[in-house]
Design a protein around this motif. Structure first.
Motif, mmCIF file in Angstrom:
data_model
loop_
_atom_site.group_PDB
_atom_site.id
_atom_site.type_symbol
_atom_site.label_atom_id
_atom_site.label_comp_id
_atom_site.label_asym_id
_atom_site.label_seq_id
_atom_site.Cartn_x
_atom_site.Cartn_y
_atom_site.Cartn_z
ATOM 1 N N HIS A 1 16.179 22.362 2.873
ATOM 2 C CA HIS A 1 15.873 22.241 4.296
ATOM 3 C C HIS A 1 16.272 23.513 5.037
ATOM 4 O O HIS A 1 15.592 23.932 5.984
ATOM 5 N N LEU A 2 17.378 24.134 4.606
ATOM 6 C CA LEU A 2 17.771 25.421 5.189
ATOM 7 C C LEU A 2 16.674 26.457 5.001
ATOM 8 O O LEU A 2 16.376 27.239 5.919
ATOM 9 N N SER A 3 16.086 26.474 3.818
ATOM 10 C CA SER A 3 15.015 27.429 3.541
ATOM 11 C C SER A 3 13.849 27.238 4.499
ATOM 12 O O SER A 3 13.304 28.211 5.039
ATOM 13 N N VAL A 4 13.492 25.968 4.749
ATOM 14 C CA VAL A 4 12.393 25.664 5.663
ATOM 15 C C VAL A 4 12.743 26.083 7.085
ATOM 16 O O VAL A 4 11.952 26.734 7.776
ATOM 17 N N ARG A 5 13.947 25.735 7.538
ATOM 18 C CA ARG A 5 14.373 26.032 8.910
ATOM 19 C C ARG A 5 14.468 27.539 9.156
ATOM 20 O O ARG A 5 14.050 28.027 10.202
ATOM 21 N N VAL A 6 15.040 28.254 8.207
ATOM 22 C CA VAL A 6 15.164 29.711 8.375
ATOM 23 C C VAL A 6 13.787 30.357 8.409
ATOM 24 O O VAL A 6 13.543 31.287 9.197
ATOM 25 N N ALA A 7 12.853 29.868 7.584
ATOM 26 C CA ALA A 7 11.489 30.392 7.601
ATOM 27 C C ALA A 7 10.798 30.090 8.930
ATOM 28 O O ALA A 7 10.021 30.913 9.434
ATOM 29 N N GLU A 8 11.088 28.912 9.505
ATOM 30 C CA GLU A 8 10.470 28.529 10.778
ATOM 31 C C GLU A 8 10.954 29.384 11.941
ATOM 32 O O GLU A 8 10.158 29.860 12.750
ATOM 33 N N VAL A 9 12.265 29.562 12.043
ATOM 34 C CA VAL A 9 12.826 30.298 13.190
ATOM 35 C C VAL A 9 12.845 31.803 12.966
ATOM 36 O O VAL A 9 13.007 32.579 13.900
ATOM 37 N N GLY A 10 12.690 32.209 11.710
ATOM 38 C CA GLY A 10 12.751 33.628 11.380
ATOM 39 C C GLY A 10 14.192 34.077 11.160
ATOM 40 O O GLY A 10 15.106 33.621 11.853
ATOM 41 N N GLN A 11 14.373 34.960 10.193
ATOM 42 C CA GLN A 11 15.720 35.441 9.883
ATOM 43 C C GLN A 11 16.052 36.584 10.840
ATOM 44 O O GLN A 11 15.994 37.763 10.492
ATOM 45 N N GLY A 12 16.446 36.195 12.055
ATOM 46 C CA GLY A 12 16.799 37.170 13.077
ATOM 47 C C GLY A 12 18.157 37.793 12.830
ATOM 48 O O GLY A 12 18.796 37.553 11.793
ATOM 49 N N PRO A 13 18.633 38.583 13.790
ATOM 50 C CA PRO A 13 19.932 39.275 13.610
ATOM 51 C C PRO A 13 21.101 38.325 13.338
ATOM 52 O O PRO A 13 21.948 38.626 12.499
ATOM 53 N N LEU A 14 21.148 37.165 14.040
ATOM 54 C CA LEU A 14 22.259 36.239 13.839
ATOM 55 C C LEU A 14 22.272 35.695 12.415
ATOM 56 O O LEU A 14 23.321 35.688 11.742
ATOM 57 N N LEU A 15 21.125 35.240 11.936
ATOM 58 C CA LEU A 15 21.051 34.695 10.580
ATOM 59 C C LEU A 15 21.286 35.782 9.526
ATOM 60 O O LEU A 15 21.858 35.509 8.471
ATOM 61 N N THR A 16 20.882 37.002 9.823
ATOM 62 C CA THR A 16 21.136 38.100 8.882
ATOM 63 C C THR A 16 22.633 38.391 8.788
ATOM 64 O O THR A 16 23.162 38.630 7.690
ATOM 65 N N VAL A 17 23.335 38.336 9.928
ATOM 66 C CA VAL A 17 24.789 38.520 9.922
ATOM 67 C C VAL A 17 25.462 37.398 9.123
ATOM 68 O O VAL A 17 26.385 37.634 8.326
ATOM 69 N N ILE A 18 24.974 36.162 9.322
ATOM 70 C CA ILE A 18 25.518 35.023 8.555
ATOM 71 C C ILE A 18 25.263 35.230 7.062
ATOM 72 O O ILE A 18 26.132 34.956 6.222
ATOM 73 N N SER A 19 24.072 35.726 6.730
ATOM 74 C CA SER A 19 23.762 35.973 5.316
ATOM 75 C C SER A 19 24.702 37.023 4.722
ATOM 76 O O SER A 19 25.117 36.912 3.561
ATOM 77 N N LEU A 20 25.041 38.039 5.505
ATOM 78 C CA LEU A 20 25.975 39.059 5.029
ATOM 79 C C LEU A 20 27.381 38.488 4.865
ATOM 80 O O LEU A 20 28.138 38.938 3.992
ATOM 81 N N MET A 21 27.733 37.498 5.699
ATOM 82 C CA MET A 21 29.022 36.832 5.535
ATOM 83 C C MET A 21 29.061 36.086 4.196
ATOM 84 O O MET A 21 30.055 36.149 3.463
ATOM 85 N N PHE A 22 27.960 35.401 3.872
ATOM 86 C CA PHE A 22 27.877 34.734 2.565
ATOM 87 C C PHE A 22 27.904 35.748 1.426
ATOM 88 O O PHE A 22 28.477 35.486 0.360
ATOM 89 N N LEU A 23 27.300 36.905 1.653
ATOM 90 C CA LEU A 23 27.329 37.960 0.639
ATOM 91 C C LEU A 23 28.765 38.397 0.350
ATOM 92 O O LEU A 23 29.154 38.565 -0.813
ATOM 93 N N ILE A 24 29.572 38.552 1.394
ATOM 94 C CA ILE A 24 30.982 38.925 1.218
ATOM 95 C C ILE A 24 31.735 37.827 0.472
ATOM 96 O O ILE A 24 32.518 38.090 -0.451
ATOM 97 N N VAL A 25 31.502 36.570 0.883
ATOM 98 C CA VAL A 25 32.180 35.426 0.251
ATOM 99 C C VAL A 25 31.900 35.385 -1.248
ATOM 100 O O VAL A 25 32.816 35.328 -2.079
ATOM 101 N N PHE A 26 30.624 35.415 -1.610
ATOM 102 C CA PHE A 26 30.267 35.273 -3.017
ATOM 103 C C PHE A 26 30.566 36.545 -3.816
ATOM 104 O O PHE A 26 30.776 36.484 -5.030
ATOM 105 N N SER A 27 30.607 37.695 -3.127
ATOM 106 C CA SER A 27 31.013 38.923 -3.803
ATOM 107 C C SER A 27 32.481 38.858 -4.196
ATOM 108 O O SER A 27 32.866 39.320 -5.277
ATOM 109 N N LEU A 28 33.311 38.299 -3.333
ATOM 110 C CA LEU A 28 34.724 38.114 -3.675
ATOM 111 C C LEU A 28 34.879 37.172 -4.861
ATOM 112 O O LEU A 28 35.711 37.384 -5.740
#
Length: 494
Positions: free
Chosen positions: A191-218
């Motif tokens: 459902h996240l995939s659908v919602r993100v595709a609907e609203v577009g991966q704007g700056p806020l969602l891109t920042v959140i994605s980078l936060m997940f990148l840091i988490v999983f990189s650790l």
């Protein structure tokens, strides 16, 4: 009914609970541990084959349909890792019977092994982010106990670093989940995939994605791996092998799932960042593998190199590259467990940890020497061993996507892997033996047999790679086409 999907997590979890009450009955713990591992392997293979005939399987807990309820989702990607996890754990348990000692066995060693496996399998199977966080914590809490088991000073020092880093990354994980839920109003991954595709991966969602990148990189050891070599070289051999084989792979799995299913719209930012981090990780891991003379540190830095190599496939983002990364994930889980076991066995036999303090071991322990040689060739990617096919696919994926820098660094890192392990092989196994007949420590069959089994697996996967092709191809196709996963989970309930 798809209730069978939850069994790879429930069987280890229930086994761990039962084993708590058998603390003083070591033989009963061993028998139940092996039976549980066999049952988990059998169930996982059944699920994997069902997916090939029926497609992606879903289990809705309590009958609550997605995106509202808790669910498990089994696709080829997750189940390949579950099967490999179950097999590797079963083999490592055989090694533990001969090496861990009754003092550890009487202190809940086996229950925490199974709690860790339950967390690992749950992380692979869950279909929503919050339950991924919960399964991560089950896995990590078990690892906190296992890394300190034995109470040696080095374990306590490294465990402080390990626990601190993982608590910090878990905190960021929770913050990322909160921000993501506040932004799109759901945590179901499809459902996240659908919602993100609907609203577009704007700056806020891109920042959140980078936060997940840091988490999983650790958690995976991608660039932020400073905690890993010390933490993986401190615990007992079988625990270090379990960590090296499984723990980083959970972080890698999460990155593949998140950045192919949810955050795949701004690849110029997210995937470029992953590619740069993968390059730096391979370079840093290669330097570390050459810089140390301690066998445990060399082996641990080889884990770091593998993390960068696998995630280079994610950065390339092509179906062929995904196939290469999946093959390498399976290969690395098996061969890293084997490498840690051999390194630990060498230290057990000699009482030494540095390569300049060992010599001529192949004269005393020829089987161990040739097992190390097979491991070295497999990690280098020499055909027909399991590491070869993954490098072929990753190379093809790099050429298709024009990722020539990634390709160059990935294959240069393979040369550094070869050199670092060749140093061990030439210094420790050749030359005049340092062990006299009086000091010759017998190599227990319980230590040798698991190494042989893992070596057979790396040879079998390399020779019989055609048997894996349908599963790996299906897994890569699902990663490349998120609509397949979304449709299987939501089935029109969007």
């Amino acid at each position: 009914m798809n209730n069978i999907i939850v069994m790879p997590m429930i069987i280890p979890l229930m086994t761990g609970i039962i084993l708590i009450f058998l603390r003083t009955r070591v033989n009963s713990q061993r028998i139940l541990s092996i039976l549980s591992s066999i049952a988990t392997i059998a169930v996982s293979l059944v699920i994997l084959n069902r997916i090939q005939h029926e497609g992606i399987l879903r289990l809705d807990f309590g009958g609550w349909l997605p995106p509202y309820g808790i669910l498990f989702v089994a696709d080829s990607f997750s189940m390949l890792l579950v099967v490999t996890t179950s097999i590797v754990t079963g083999i490592l348990l055989i090694y533990a019977f001969s090496s861990i000692g009754k003092q550890h066995e009487n202190m809940f060693f086996y229950p925490f092994i199974f709690f860790l496996v339950a967390g690992v399998n749950g992380s692979f199977l869950t279909g929503d982010l919050f339950n991924m966080f919960v399964c991560f914590e089950v896995m990590l809490l078990s690892s906190y106990v296992l890394i300190t088991m034995g109470g040696r000073r080095i374990q306590l020092v490294e465990s402080i670093k390990y626990v601190t880093i993982n608590v910090l990354s878990s905190w960021f994980f929770l913050i990322g989940i909160a921000y993501l839920y506040g932004t799109v109003g759901t945590l179901n991954m499809a459902h996240l995939s659908v919602r993100v595709a609907e609203v577009g991966q704007g700056p806020l969602l891109t920042v959140i994605s980078l936060m997940f990148l840091i988490v999983f990189s650790l958690k995976a050891g991608l660039l932020l791996y400073f905690w890993l070599p010390g933490s993986y070289s401190a615990p007992p051999t079988v625990v270090a092998a379990l960590f090296g084989a499984l723990l980083t792979k959970v972080g890698i799995y999460a990155m593949f799932r998140i950045f192919t299913l949810i955050f795949y719209h701004e690849t110029a930012i997210t995937h470029t960042a992953i590619g740069i981090m993968a390059i730096l990780t391979m370079i840093g891991g290669s330097i570390g593998a050459l810089a140390y003379n301690d066998i445990r540190k060399i082996v641990s830095y080889n884990v770091v190199i593998a993390v960068g190599f696998i995630l280079a496939g994610l950065a390339m983002s092509s179906e062929v590259a995904f196939q290469g990364a999946i093959y390498y994930l399976i290969h690395d889980m098996i061969v890293k467990a084997l490498l840690f076991l051999i390194a630990g066995t060498m230290i057990y036999l000699t009482g030494k940890a540095k390569i300049e303090e060992m010599s001529g071991l192949i004269r005393n322990y020829p089987m161990l020497g040739w097992l190390f040689f097979i491991t070295m060739l497999s990690l280098t990617g020499i055909p027909p061993l399991s590491g070869f096919i993954s490098k072929v696919f990753l190379g093809q994926g790099a050429i298709e996507t024009g990722s020539y820098l990634l390709l160059a660094v990935a294959f240069m890192s393979g040369i550094f892997v070869l050199y670092s392990l060749l140093r061990i092989f030439l210094n420790c196994f050749w030359g005049e033996t340092i062990i006299s007949e009086d000091d010759d420590v017998p190599l227990k069959k319980g230590m040798l047999v698991p190494c042989v089994l893992l070596a057979i697996m790396t040879v079998a996967i390399g020779i019989g790679v055609e048997g894996l092709v349908p599963y790996v191809s299906d897994a890569a196709r699902t990663l490349m086409n998120p609509d397949i996963y979304i449709e299987a989970v939501l089935q029109g309930n969007r």
